[in-house]
Design a protein around this motif. Structure first.
Motif, PDB file in Angstrom:
ATOM      1  N   ASN A 101      40.986  45.354  82.826  1.00 62.72           N
ATOM      2  CA  ASN A 101      41.386  45.438  81.423  1.00 62.72           C
ATOM      3  C   ASN A 101      41.427  44.050  80.811  1.00 62.72           C
ATOM      4  OD1 ASN A 101      41.763  48.190  81.859  1.00 62.72           O
ATOM      5  ND2 ASN A 101      43.900  47.900  82.404  1.00 62.72           N
ATOM      6  N   MET A 102      41.157  43.965  79.502  1.00 60.72           N
ATOM      7  CA  MET A 102      41.134  42.681  78.812  1.00 60.72           C
ATOM      8  C   MET A 102      41.843  42.811  77.479  1.00 60.72           C
ATOM      9  SD  MET A 102      39.128  39.748  79.333  1.00 60.72           S
ATOM     10  CE  MET A 102      39.074  38.215  78.454  1.00 60.72           C
TER      11      MET A 102
ATOM     12  N   ASN B 172      35.272  46.024  82.331  1.00 67.23           N
ATOM     13  CA  ASN B 172      35.271  47.203  83.184  1.00 67.23           C
ATOM     14  C   ASN B 172      36.684  47.789  83.169  1.00 67.23           C
ATOM     15  OD1 ASN B 172      34.590  49.173  84.982  1.00 67.23           O
ATOM     16  ND2 ASN B 172      34.726  47.861  86.786  1.00 67.23           N
ATOM     17  N   GLY B 173      37.088  48.289  82.011  1.00 68.25           N
ATOM     18  CA  GLY B 173      38.428  48.811  81.779  1.00 68.25           C
ATOM     19  C   GLY B 173      38.659  48.898  80.291  1.00 68.25           C
ATOM     20  N   THR B 174      39.915  48.924  79.878  1.00 67.59           N
ATOM     21  CA  THR B 174      40.224  48.979  78.455  1.00 67.59           C
ATOM     22  C   THR B 174      40.074  47.593  77.837  1.00 67.59           C
ATOM     23  OG1 THR B 174      42.581  48.597  78.804  1.00 67.59           O
ATOM     24  CG2 THR B 174      41.836  50.889  78.776  1.00 67.59           C
ATOM     25  N   LEU B 175      39.790  47.569  76.539  1.00 66.77           N
ATOM     26  CA  LEU B 175      39.647  46.317  75.816  1.00 66.77           C
ATOM     27  C   LEU B 175      40.466  46.405  74.536  1.00 66.77           C
ATOM     28  CD1 LEU B 175      38.309  43.542  75.436  1.00 66.77           C
ATOM     29  CD2 LEU B 175      36.348  44.719  74.429  1.00 66.77           C
TER      30      LEU B 175
ATOM     31  N   GLY C 189      36.307  51.587  79.215  1.00 64.17           N
ATOM     32  CA  GLY C 189      37.475  52.387  78.869  1.00 64.17           C
ATOM     33  C   GLY C 189      37.683  52.421  77.367  1.00 64.17           C
ATOM     34  N   ASP C 190      38.883  52.763  76.958  1.00 60.84           N
ATOM     35  CA  ASP C 190      39.225  52.777  75.538  1.00 60.84           C
ATOM     36  C   ASP C 190      39.127  51.379  74.956  1.00 60.84           C
ATOM     37  OD1 ASP C 190      39.746  55.484  75.390  1.00 60.84           O
ATOM     38  OD2 ASP C 190      41.890  55.256  75.757  1.00 60.84           O
TER      39      ASP C 190
END
Length: 141
Positions: free
Chosen positions: A38-39, A55-58, A75-76
């Motif tokens: 996530n970032m 490679n996750g939510t941003l 992700g979202d």
């Protein structure tokens, strides 16, 4: 970053980085930043051509810049403060995109796009995809 450069950030070090700004090349292939997790990007100054993949939510809140910027997420994706001062933005999510702020650019989502900013301005343009090389067979009008 130089044209076509790539920076990889693993999930255990993403939270330890503090960016004041991100600068990519003024022409050619963008600086690629790949985050394995996530970032959360808040109030950064951007310049040049930058492609950020999470490679996750941003989560994006505020910021400014000139150039061409792609934000891609598995992700979202949530935009909680205006990013209309970041010119030429392209957002892409494998899930949902929620924007609660002013926006200037293009976006695509595998699921839903939620525009929830009361009184916000949404300006759509194709500048980013015209600036970056696209896979064979794809065109931008």
């Amino acid at each position: 970053g130089d044209s076509g450069s790539t920076i990889y950030l693993t999930s255990d070090i993403i939270s330890k980085f503090s960016f004041n700004g991100i600068s990519g090349p003024s022409s050619g292939e963008p600086l690629n930043i790949i985050c394995n997790g996530n970032m959360n990007i808040s109030g950064l100054s951007f310049s040049g051509n930058v492609r950020l993949l999470a490679n996750g939510t941003l989560a994006i809140s505020g910021g400014s810049g000139t150039g061409n910027f792609m934000f891609l997420s598995n992700g979202d994706m949530n935009v909680s403060q205006s990013i209309s001062n970041i010119k030429n933005v392209f957002l892409s999510s494998d899930n949902n995109i929620t924007i609660v702020a002013d926006f200037n650019g293009q976006m695509q989502a595998k699921n839903n796009i939620f525009l929830q900013g009361t009184g916000c301005t949404y300006t759509f343009n194709g500048a980013v995809l015209k600036a970056f090389n696209l896979p064979s067979g794809m065109t931008v009008n």
